[in-house]
Design an enzyme around this catalytic site. Sequence first.
Site, mmCIF file in Angstrom:
data_model
loop_
_atom_site.group_PDB
_atom_site.id
_atom_site.type_symbol
_atom_site.label_atom_id
_atom_site.label_comp_id
_atom_site.label_asym_id
_atom_site.label_seq_id
_atom_site.Cartn_x
_atom_site.Cartn_y
_atom_site.Cartn_z
ATOM 1 N N LYS A 1 0.755 -1.254 0.030
ATOM 2 C CA LYS A 1 0.144 -0.080 -0.068
ATOM 3 C C LYS A 1 0.804 1.415 -0.080
ATOM 4 O O LYS A 1 1.605 1.299 0.573
ATOM 5 C CB LYS A 1 -0.935 0.059 1.297
ATOM 6 C CG LYS A 1 -2.135 -1.032 1.113
ATOM 7 C CD LYS A 1 -3.094 -0.712 0.129
ATOM 8 C CE LYS A 1 -3.969 -1.830 0.240
ATOM 9 N NZ LYS A 1 -5.508 -1.122 -0.718
ATOM 10 N N GLU B 1 -1.488 -0.824 -9.099
ATOM 11 C CA GLU B 1 -3.005 -0.723 -8.961
ATOM 12 C C GLU B 1 -3.687 0.321 -8.590
ATOM 13 O O GLU B 1 -3.192 1.270 -7.371
ATOM 14 C CB GLU B 1 -3.221 -1.779 -8.029
ATOM 15 C CG GLU B 1 -4.645 -1.945 -7.750
ATOM 16 C CD GLU B 1 -5.021 -3.137 -6.801
ATOM 17 O OE1 GLU B 1 -6.137 -3.054 -6.019
ATOM 18 O OE2 GLU B 1 -4.079 -4.139 -6.516
ATOM 19 N N LYS C 1 -13.209 -8.659 -7.755
ATOM 20 C CA LYS C 1 -13.343 -8.852 -6.514
ATOM 21 C C LYS C 1 -15.016 -9.333 -6.505
ATOM 22 O O LYS C 1 -15.964 -8.840 -7.100
ATOM 23 C CB LYS C 1 -13.406 -7.864 -5.145
ATOM 24 C CG LYS C 1 -12.038 -7.078 -5.180
ATOM 25 C CD LYS C 1 -12.238 -5.987 -4.084
ATOM 26 C CE LYS C 1 -10.813 -5.535 -3.508
ATOM 27 N NZ LYS C 1 -10.037 -4.971 -4.494
#
Length: 331
Positions: free
Chosen positions: A111, A168, A218
């Site tokens: 992250k 991403e 997802k």
Amino acid sequence: MASPALPPLAELLAAAHVVSLPLTTRFRGIEVREAMVFRGPRGSTEFSPFLEYDDAECAAWLAAAIDFGWAPQPEPLRERIRVNATVPAVDASRVAEVLGLYDGCRTAKVKVAERGQSLADDVARMRAVREALGAEGRVRIDANGGWNVDEAEHALHALAEFDLEYAEQPCASVDELAELRERLHDWDIPVAADESVRKAEDPLEVARAGAADLLVIKAQPLGGIRSALDIVREAGLPVVVSSALDTSVGVSMGAWLAASIPSLEFDCGLGTASLLAADVTARPVRAVGGFIEVERVELDDQLLAQHAAEPERAAWWRARLERCYELLANA
């Protein structure tokens, strides 16, 4: 009146358990993960949109929960899925501790672009990850749309030394992703879209616009396994199946989705149960040798009782389910 495709609301409510699970480290700004899990006729399933999501967005998550717990699923094409480690926006000194939660994972998603942190923090974290994984390890970043185009270009140039597998959602909008992808043309840093798929009115827009090299998929936000598979087929791009800090039940839904996709080029983001300090099953879906198994999860009554949410939070979730159910019934 409810659609014939939906089980009765009373049946859903009777099968529901609301839990509050502590995390091993702060992630997405939270230290406790709330979720609603069910025992459906087809097996355990989960409804766990994040607290800030509105009902219209959450309705797709409920559709996914109902589909996985009450409807037949595609036959899996594989029995296990290789997964990546997920490294929250922790201090570089904690990277080895976090990676230690993921047995045998050769890939790490890191992250970045966390509010209140700097690019120097991201670089230090990435360096620690690269050193821990070695030259053969795979490293990808996730900015959750936190940069504008100029910031993303600058940051990715600074992070390129760590041999990024992909970036991403570096920017929030499809137009920004398209522009950044053009600017990165000579840098060989693929762009992956996540929020531009799962939070978009049209999840295929980013693919049609040529704004991404691959998609992050997802199951819950896209309405379930079969709905997500339709998007994968229509997009025609490589995909990574990921989870949304789900319990092991939600992770099992993601694993089933990943197992139903003919070609998986990338390790999947389905190791996130390792970020939970508690779970709803005695056999959490965690990486062993870098893989998770594709199987239904059995809810554990003792754990459900131990981690049951406070009554006011359980009532909040039940009211949320009722509102989302009404949206599905009237769709």
